[in-house]
Design an enzyme around this catalytic site. Structure first.
Site, PDB file in Angstrom:
ATOM      1  N   PHE A 102      55.591  37.251  56.418  1.00  0.00           N
ATOM      2  CA  PHE A 102      54.493  36.983  55.509  1.00  0.00           C
ATOM      3  C   PHE A 102      54.022  35.557  55.760  1.00  0.00           C
ATOM      4  CE2 PHE A 102      56.258  40.664  53.625  1.00  0.00           C
ATOM      5  CZ  PHE A 102      55.290  41.220  52.808  1.00  0.00           C
ATOM      6  N   CYS A 103      52.778  35.281  55.400  1.00  0.00           N
ATOM      7  CA  CYS A 103      52.305  33.913  55.581  1.00  0.00           C
ATOM      8  C   CYS A 103      51.060  33.683  54.748  1.00  0.00           C
ATOM      9  CB  CYS A 103      52.019  33.606  57.045  1.00  0.00           C
ATOM     10  SG  CYS A 103      50.569  34.452  57.712  1.00  0.00           S
ATOM     11  N   THR A 104      50.745  32.415  54.571  1.00  0.00           N
ATOM     12  CA  THR A 104      49.471  31.981  54.008  1.00  0.00           C
ATOM     13  C   THR A 104      48.808  31.097  55.046  1.00  0.00           C
ATOM     14  OG1 THR A 104      50.338  32.016  51.742  1.00  0.00           O
ATOM     15  CG2 THR A 104      48.323  30.742  52.146  1.00  0.00           C
TER      16      THR A 104
END
Length: 310
Positions: free
Chosen positions: A111-113
């Protein structure tokens, strides 16, 4: 996203408590180019980490069925990735099929932003948090990797197909970084070349307006979402949900990032303020391994901070 052949070992990053910096020469034989990096780690630890991730990511019955098949996939994998994975597996004494499976595990579990933004002077800034389940492992093996190439085009001898010509998403990033000559070329490659999993590619260039979120299907682009600074859209935020949908309440990192960017303002966005945006909860969370801020026009300002334990 990871930027190396073995995503859990070759994550492209740096840190506040700075991780190990390594140069990897693309002029070295693929089977040997990662061996100097491996010498910085205890082999027993890497083998244990390797086994734990496989055990916790792949159901046992699936592992038993896929492992012998995965080993055969080496024959269809493009170089230099096939040689790099084989060389590392041999050096560590681990199963080749498991080494290939480990590359694919990253495709569906990270996951990432990510943020790409343009200030009021036309400078492009790019930032990213990586969130991953195995924080305790990644915090010990995260590397700042610089690929070096002094000789000819190492990709010219590549095998042209991987299964149906689909690449793991991180391998396509590395190929693009090696071959794309400008922002437009990078966007075309990342949007069009078939890959094995759906993904978001966030791209930042060196000139005004050169920012893009590419929403990918396996066969091509589902959506291209560029910066539009003249229309007021001076930043784009991508988490793990299509930007035209509403993120779930239990994982709404997007809203927090947008609020922080709007509070910062276009005239105040820079490396330091972008880092602060990526440090706002829950953009920064218990699974965040590292935060990176960068600008393609200013590669010397690239910096990453390890965030585990914060």
């Amino acid at each position: 996203m990871g930027c190396g052949p073995w995503a859990l070992l070759a994550l492209l990053c740096g840190a506040a408590a700075a991780p190990l910096h390594c140069n990897v020469s693309l002029d070295s034989p693929a089977e040997r180019r990662w061996l100097p990096v491996l010498r910085h780690f205890e082999p027993a630890f890497l083998r244990a980490a390797f086994q734990r991730i496989i055990d916790e990511s792949v159901p046992k019955w699936v592992h038993q069925v896929i492992q012998p098949i995965a080993a055969e996939l080496e024959l269809f994998m493009p170089q230099p990735f096939a040689g790099e994975i084989a060389g590392m597996c041999k050096a560590l004494g681990v199963n080749l099929g498991d080494g290939i499976l480990l590359n694919f595990a990253y495709e569906s579990t990270a996951f990432c932003t990510s943020i790409v933004a343009q200030d009021d002077k036309g400078n492009i800034y790019h930032g990213r948090n990586l969130d991953y389940n195995f924080v305790d492992i990644l915090s010990k093996i995260t590397l700042d990797v610089q690929f070096i190439k002094d000789g000819g085009r190492w990709w010219e001898n590549a095998i042209a197909a991987f299964l149906n010509r689909n690449y793991p998403v991180s391998w396509l990033v590395r190929r693009t970084l090696s071959e794309a000559e400008d922002f437009q070329s990078a966007v075309l490659r990342l949007a069009d070349i078939p890959i094995i999993a759906e993904v978001y590619y966030i791209v930042g260039g060196v000139s005004p307006k050169e920012g893009m979120v590419i929403t990918r299907n396996r066969r091509g682009p589902a959506d291209l979402w560029p910066l539009d600074p003249l229309g007021g859209a001076w930043f784009r935020v991508e988490t793990n949900y299509d930007h035209w949908t509403t993120p779930p309440p239990f994982d709404d990192r997007r809203t927090a990032a947008i609020k922080a960017l709007n509070a910062t303002g276009q005239h105040n966005i820079n490396f330091d303020t972008l880092f602060k945006v990526l440090s706002v909860k829950p953009v920064l969370n218990n699974n965040t391994v590292y935060t990176t801020v960068m600008s393609a026009a200013h590669p010397d300002r690239y910096q990453t901070w390890m965030r585990t334990g914060e």
